[in-house]
Design a protein around this motif. Structure first.
Motif, short mmCIF file in Angstrom:
data_model
loop_
_atom_site.label_atom_id
_atom_site.label_comp_id
_atom_site.label_asym_id
_atom_site.label_seq_id
_atom_site.Cartn_x
_atom_site.Cartn_y
_atom_site.Cartn_z
N GLY A 248 22.85 70.36 42.07
CA GLY A 248 23.18 69.14 41.34
C GLY A 248 24.14 68.27 42.16
O GLY A 248 23.98 68.12 43.37
N GLN A 249 25.13 67.72 41.49
CA GLN A 249 26.19 66.93 42.14
C GLN A 249 25.64 65.78 42.99
O GLN A 249 26.23 65.41 44.00
CB GLN A 249 27.09 67.81 43.01
N SER A 250 24.51 65.21 42.60
CA SER A 250 23.94 64.14 43.40
C SER A 250 24.89 62.95 43.50
O SER A 250 24.97 62.29 44.55
CB SER A 250 22.59 63.69 42.82
N HIS A 251 25.64 62.67 42.43
CA HIS A 251 26.56 61.54 42.47
C HIS A 251 27.73 61.81 43.40
O HIS A 251 28.19 60.90 44.11
CB HIS A 251 27.04 61.19 41.07
N ALA A 252 28.22 63.02 43.42
CA ALA A 252 29.29 63.37 44.36
C ALA A 252 28.80 63.24 45.80
O ALA A 252 29.52 62.73 46.67
CB ALA A 252 29.80 64.78 44.09
N VAL A 253 27.58 63.67 46.04
CA VAL A 253 27.01 63.58 47.39
C VAL A 253 26.84 62.13 47.81
O VAL A 253 27.17 61.74 48.94
CB VAL A 253 25.66 64.33 47.45
N LEU A 254 26.33 61.29 46.90
CA LEU A 254 26.14 59.87 47.22
C LEU A 254 27.47 59.16 47.44
O LEU A 254 27.58 58.27 48.28
CB LEU A 254 25.33 59.18 46.13
N ALA A 255 28.47 59.55 46.69
CA ALA A 255 29.79 58.95 46.88
C ALA A 255 30.40 59.36 48.21
O ALA A 255 31.12 58.57 48.85
CB ALA A 255 30.72 59.35 45.73
N ALA A 256 30.12 60.58 48.66
CA ALA A 256 30.75 61.11 49.86
C ALA A 256 30.06 60.69 51.16
O ALA A 256 30.68 60.69 52.22
CB ALA A 256 30.77 62.64 49.78
N CYS A 257 28.79 60.31 51.09
CA CYS A 257 28.01 60.11 52.31
C CYS A 257 28.20 58.71 52.89
O CYS A 257 28.78 57.81 52.26
CB CYS A 257 26.53 60.36 52.04
N ASP A 258 27.70 58.54 54.11
CA ASP A 258 27.69 57.23 54.76
C ASP A 258 26.31 56.57 54.68
O ASP A 258 26.21 55.34 54.69
CB ASP A 258 28.05 57.38 56.25
N LEU A 259 25.27 57.39 54.59
CA LEU A 259 23.90 56.92 54.70
C LEU A 259 23.00 57.88 53.93
O LEU A 259 23.33 59.06 53.80
CB LEU A 259 23.49 56.87 56.18
N VAL A 260 21.85 57.36 53.44
CA VAL A 260 20.98 58.18 52.59
C VAL A 260 19.54 58.11 53.09
O VAL A 260 19.04 57.03 53.41
CB VAL A 260 21.02 57.69 51.12
#
Length: 372
Positions: A248-260
């Motif tokens: 899960g934690q997709s929102h945490a990952v998107l907040a933490a990343c630079d690029l998707v």
């Protein structure tokens, strides 16, 4: 209520918050996932059963899906609810809604089918199925009105949940990532078929990116029940130990990343609301693609591009969604900080358009439907 796959479960969970605020004694049941169950939803079947896309893929599960729908229809007709809400999943929900509406049960469809993108003939089916449609995007009510369909623009629930300025530092701290590290989020989809088609391509691109950006870190949020498929793709790409998978934690990952790097779908809009540059990719069974391609009404498939009306981020589809092309498109972003900053400004403007008090607007519309 019926919600299919992870994105529908998320939207329905947010809608249920508003409904419970207006009707504290509300009882909701049907087909849903973990976000809905947190709101007290009683799930008679797991929402993963509906997480099937594409003509060929649906055919493989057709008998099971029809069986579930028939049993659900009979149960609802024997114990009529005050209201049925179909959350997205139009291939499953619209026929069910039509049957219930014919028997006097009020029906609401949450998420306008993308008749503006393909299959415009679905408008007639929608009119026969839903008493009211809750629209996520501002241009949809006018289009539906031209087909005689009542609807309300309620904004996108995610725009109210995702902060205008995500806290990147806090997300990185929670995930144990240093402030100076370069991070690529990889989202290959929430359906098993998507992961089968997209994960090998995505991790193939990751292998190539490591050659030019050896310090690049890879984060993958796994939807419920999808970790095994992702781990298998990581092993096949020989990236063991170099990709971090989080449940899960997709929102945490998107907040933490630079690029998707992301499979086309709701996740592309989530990435845009987190103001993250991205590369959108998608591939389906060749026969599904051959059937769908002539029906496409717009030049874009990714929601950020559709909503902005231009190619603000790259889209690589079918054969173009190969590791070499994906890696090159991602590298273009990483080497162009000014371009990354410009697209983030476009996404801020989009966020403002989509941010409304969705739970209240949706419950207001539903109350009017219940009042006849």
């Amino acid at each position: 209520m019926v919600a299919g796959e992870a994105s529908g479960d998320l939207l329905a969970g947010l809608l249920l918050q508003g409904l419970h605020a207006r009707w504290p004694g509300l009882r909701a049941a049907g087909i849903g996932g973990p976000q809905m169950r947190v709101q007290g939803f009683e799930s008679w079947w797991p929402h993963e059963k509906l997480a099937v896309s594409g003509y060929v893929e649906v055919l493989r599960h057709y008998r099971e899906l029809v069986g579930i729908r028939n049993r659900l229809r009979e149960r609802l007709l024997q114990e009529p609810p005050d209201l049925f809400v179909g959350v997205d999943a139009p291939d499953f929900n619209l026929d069910l809604e039509a049957a219930l509406k014919q028997r006097g049960i009020r029906t609401v469809h949450f998420v306008c089918p993308s008749i503006w993108a393909w299959r415009p003939e679905r408008a007639e089916k929608l009119r026969a199925s839903a008493d009211h449609v809750l629209c996520l995007f501002p241009f949809e009510p006018e289009l539906l009105a031209s087909h005689g369909i009542a609807s309300t623009y309620v904004g996108h629930p995610l725009a109210g949940v995702i902060p205008m300025e995500p806290d990147k530092s806090a997300a990185r701290q929670a995930l144990g990532i240093g402030p100076a590290e370069e991070v690529l989020a990889i989202l290959p989809g929430s359906r098993a078929s998507e992961i089968a088609h997209m994960a090998p391509r995505f991790f193939g691109a990751a292998v190539l990116l490591r050659k030019s950006r050896p310090g690049l870190r890879f984060l993958v949020p796994a939807a419920p029940g999808r970790r095994d498929g992702i781990e298998k793709a990581v092993r096949a790409s020989r990236l063991d130990g170099q990709v971090r998978i989080v449940d899960g934690q997709s929102h945490a990952v998107l907040a933490a990343c630079d690029l998707v790097l992301v499979a086309s779908g709701t996740a592309t809009l989530e990435a845009a609301l987190f103001k993250r540059p991205m590369v959108i990719a998608y591939a389906v069974n060749w026969l599904t693609h051959r059937i769908m391609r002539p029906r496409q009404l717009q030049p874009w498939v990714g929601l950020p591009n559709i909503l902005c009306g231009e190619f603000v981020v790259p889209e690589l589809l079918q054969h173009d969604a190969n590791p070499d092309a994906l890696a090159a498109a991602l590298l273009d972003w990483l080497q162009s900080p000014d371009t990354m900053a410009a697209v983030q400004e476009k996404f801020r403007a989009l966020h403002l358009v989509l941010r409304r008090d969705t739970p209240r607007l949706a419950s207001d519309a539903i109350q009017k439907v219940l009042e006849g």
